[in-house]
Design an enzyme around this catalytic site. Sequence first.
Site, mmCIF file in Angstrom:
data_model
loop_
_atom_site.group_PDB
_atom_site.id
_atom_site.type_symbol
_atom_site.label_atom_id
_atom_site.label_comp_id
_atom_site.label_asym_id
_atom_site.label_seq_id
_atom_site.Cartn_x
_atom_site.Cartn_y
_atom_site.Cartn_z
ATOM 1 N N HIS A 53 -8.484 -73.064 -18.975
ATOM 2 C CA HIS A 53 -7.199 -72.878 -19.023
ATOM 3 C C HIS A 53 -6.617 -73.553 -17.452
ATOM 4 O O HIS A 53 -5.887 -74.448 -17.423
ATOM 5 C CB HIS A 53 -6.526 -71.466 -19.016
ATOM 6 C CG HIS A 53 -6.848 -70.667 -20.261
ATOM 7 N ND1 HIS A 53 -6.100 -70.827 -21.473
ATOM 8 C CD2 HIS A 53 -7.605 -69.934 -20.558
ATOM 9 C CE1 HIS A 53 -6.562 -70.443 -22.221
ATOM 10 N NE2 HIS A 53 -7.308 -69.679 -21.823
ATOM 11 N N ASP A 54 -7.197 -72.784 -16.466
ATOM 12 C CA ASP A 54 -6.678 -72.930 -14.998
ATOM 13 C C ASP A 54 -7.105 -74.298 -14.427
ATOM 14 O O ASP A 54 -6.081 -74.694 -13.711
ATOM 15 C CB ASP A 54 -7.212 -71.827 -14.271
ATOM 16 C CG ASP A 54 -6.649 -70.519 -14.633
ATOM 17 O OD1 ASP A 54 -7.031 -69.426 -14.353
ATOM 18 O OD2 ASP A 54 -5.557 -70.469 -15.573
ATOM 19 N N ASP A 74 -12.153 -68.897 -15.553
ATOM 20 C CA ASP A 74 -11.441 -70.459 -15.639
ATOM 21 C C ASP A 74 -10.867 -70.735 -14.301
ATOM 22 O O ASP A 74 -10.915 -71.666 -13.901
ATOM 23 C CB ASP A 74 -10.498 -70.622 -16.855
ATOM 24 C CG ASP A 74 -9.474 -69.466 -16.949
ATOM 25 O OD1 ASP A 74 -9.741 -68.269 -16.561
ATOM 26 O OD2 ASP A 74 -8.270 -69.786 -17.373
ATOM 27 N N ASP A 75 -10.405 -69.658 -13.600
ATOM 28 C CA ASP A 75 -9.870 -69.727 -12.128
ATOM 29 C C ASP A 75 -11.162 -70.311 -11.383
ATOM 30 O O ASP A 75 -10.935 -70.982 -10.454
ATOM 31 C CB ASP A 75 -9.260 -68.222 -11.684
ATOM 32 C CG ASP A 75 -8.413 -67.530 -12.478
ATOM 33 O OD1 ASP A 75 -8.842 -67.028 -13.561
ATOM 34 O OD2 ASP A 75 -7.289 -67.522 -12.229
ATOM 35 N N GLU A 79 1.839 -65.064 -23.325
ATOM 36 C CA GLU A 79 0.713 -65.578 -22.800
ATOM 37 C C GLU A 79 0.138 -64.498 -21.827
ATOM 38 O O GLU A 79 1.068 -63.811 -21.053
ATOM 39 C CB GLU A 79 0.795 -67.106 -22.495
ATOM 40 C CG GLU A 79 -0.698 -67.517 -21.758
ATOM 41 C CD GLU A 79 -0.468 -67.165 -20.047
ATOM 42 O OE1 GLU A 79 0.557 -66.763 -19.441
ATOM 43 O OE2 GLU A 79 -1.548 -66.818 -19.433
ATOM 44 N N PHE A 80 -1.139 -64.203 -21.574
ATOM 45 C CA PHE A 80 -1.376 -63.322 -20.542
ATOM 46 C C PHE A 80 -0.695 -63.243 -19.336
ATOM 47 O O PHE A 80 -0.254 -62.393 -18.857
ATOM 48 C CB PHE A 80 -2.847 -62.982 -20.204
ATOM 49 C CG PHE A 80 -3.439 -62.101 -19.470
ATOM 50 C CD1 PHE A 80 -3.740 -62.527 -18.135
ATOM 51 C CD2 PHE A 80 -3.565 -60.905 -19.834
ATOM 52 C CE1 PHE A 80 -4.183 -61.667 -17.054
ATOM 53 C CE2 PHE A 80 -4.098 -60.024 -18.916
ATOM 54 C CZ PHE A 80 -4.526 -60.333 -17.480
ATOM 55 N N ASN A 81 -0.797 -64.642 -18.509
ATOM 56 C CA ASN A 81 -0.245 -64.412 -17.106
ATOM 57 C C ASN A 81 1.426 -64.060 -17.061
ATOM 58 O O ASN A 81 1.626 -63.322 -16.208
ATOM 59 C CB ASN A 81 -0.456 -66.011 -16.496
ATOM 60 C CG ASN A 81 -2.064 -66.342 -16.193
ATOM 61 O OD1 ASN A 81 -2.858 -65.259 -16.050
ATOM 62 N ND2 ASN A 81 -2.124 -67.227 -15.990
ATOM 63 N N THR A 131 -2.656 -69.739 -11.017
ATOM 64 C CA THR A 131 -3.044 -69.500 -12.201
ATOM 65 C C THR A 131 -3.532 -68.094 -12.812
ATOM 66 O O THR A 131 -4.479 -67.915 -13.516
ATOM 67 C CB THR A 131 -4.422 -70.329 -12.100
ATOM 68 O OG1 THR A 131 -5.449 -69.578 -11.195
ATOM 69 C CG2 THR A 131 -4.443 -71.901 -11.857
ATOM 70 N N ASN A 146 -1.080 -65.428 -26.692
ATOM 71 C CA ASN A 146 -2.729 -64.809 -26.846
ATOM 72 C C ASN A 146 -2.948 -63.319 -26.666
ATOM 73 O O ASN A 146 -3.688 -62.834 -27.014
ATOM 74 C CB ASN A 146 -3.710 -65.757 -26.058
ATOM 75 C CG ASN A 146 -3.392 -65.691 -24.328
ATOM 76 O OD1 ASN A 146 -2.363 -64.759 -24.114
ATOM 77 N ND2 ASN A 146 -3.922 -66.228 -23.457
ATOM 78 N N ASN A 185 -6.546 -60.810 -14.069
ATOM 79 C CA ASN A 185 -7.914 -60.551 -15.059
ATOM 80 C C ASN A 185 -8.528 -59.371 -14.708
ATOM 81 O O ASN A 185 -9.313 -58.847 -15.758
ATOM 82 C CB ASN A 185 -8.842 -61.750 -14.725
ATOM 83 C CG ASN A 185 -8.323 -63.246 -15.529
ATOM 84 O OD1 ASN A 185 -7.675 -63.000 -16.532
ATOM 85 N ND2 ASN A 185 -8.211 -64.197 -14.813
ATOM 86 N N ASP A 217 -6.543 -65.394 -10.140
ATOM 87 C CA ASP A 217 -7.287 -64.244 -10.361
ATOM 88 C C ASP A 217 -8.814 -64.480 -11.007
ATOM 89 O O ASP A 217 -8.821 -64.126 -12.058
ATOM 90 C CB ASP A 217 -6.346 -63.188 -11.453
ATOM 91 C CG ASP A 217 -6.034 -63.873 -12.675
ATOM 92 O OD1 ASP A 217 -5.629 -63.198 -13.657
ATOM 93 O OD2 ASP A 217 -6.297 -65.306 -12.842
#
Length: 322
Positions: A238-239, A13-14, A163-165, A123, A157, A38, A9
Amino acid sequence: MEKIILDCDPGHDDAIAILLAAGNPTIDLLGITTVAGNQTIEKVTRNALAVCAAYGIEVPVARGAERPLVIPQMVADFVHGETGLDGPDLPPATFELDRRHAVDFIIDTVMSHEPKTVNLVPTGPFTNIALAIRKEPRIVERVKSVTVMGGAHTRGNITPGAEFNIYVDPEAAEAVFRADWDVTMVGLDLTHQALATSELQDRVRAVGGPISKFVLDLWAFIGSTYESNWEFAAPPVHDACCVAALIDPAVFTVAKADVRVELHGEWTKGMTVVNFQDAPGMHHDAGSAAKQTDFRTNVAMTLEWPRFADQIVDALTYLTEK
Ligand code: RIB
Ligand code: CA
């Protein structure tokens, strides 16, 4: 060579994960699938196409789910901005989308390759992966591995627990963790070690050229939102940690755990409940002696940051020089 489908997304970081996958000769990037996360599906798909077009990454890009399985969509404009990739100037996307929906692309690709040769790397929210399992359950036994960016075993987060995902599509995440395949969970406890420090940024700057500038502009923007939202001194990449593990499994250590996603808690929905040992409460039930827990998930624990940083610099150098 590890064959991967990157389900993402973009997202700052993706975008780094795309460059790392495209810039490492040991990765065979079979395709990129997009998922709302995102930002909206339109924006993240445009971003994926634009990154590929800008840097000559000629792989199929297939557009995916525009909203989570059950709950209303949430975007992270407070992190990734209005475009989903605020900061750098990206030329308009000139590449065409693959004609298939992301779910069909994932199924077709997995079913057309030899068993146990294709790795899935989600991710963003896991919506496409859960839909693919539902549409073609045989992919579970055929996929080599699933390396997800998501969850946490200490704190989240988006809420203290989530966490978001995972928070965006908890039902999809639970489906992925329950399926009987080889899952590695790359959660915040690992990815918060993967910081784009000034040392790494200096090394990227030394690569020079447009890709170097693109990455530094990404980190400048995301660094500002990570500082304002969470007081980070440097942004976590992150990703890219998921792709890094497909390049070099020794890039981080893992521990086996039973991972469940909370689907009902008023304040804990989307939390990954990570059980590293057989906590008795997880299967204590007057009426049932059957264990509910399985300790199949590999949870990423400690990052070898120098190896991670080297991978990023090497990939950007490769893409710049090719
Ligand atoms: O919580 C971090 C995750 O959410 C990353 O994948 C980031 O891109 C966002 O999707
Ligand atoms: Ca992401």
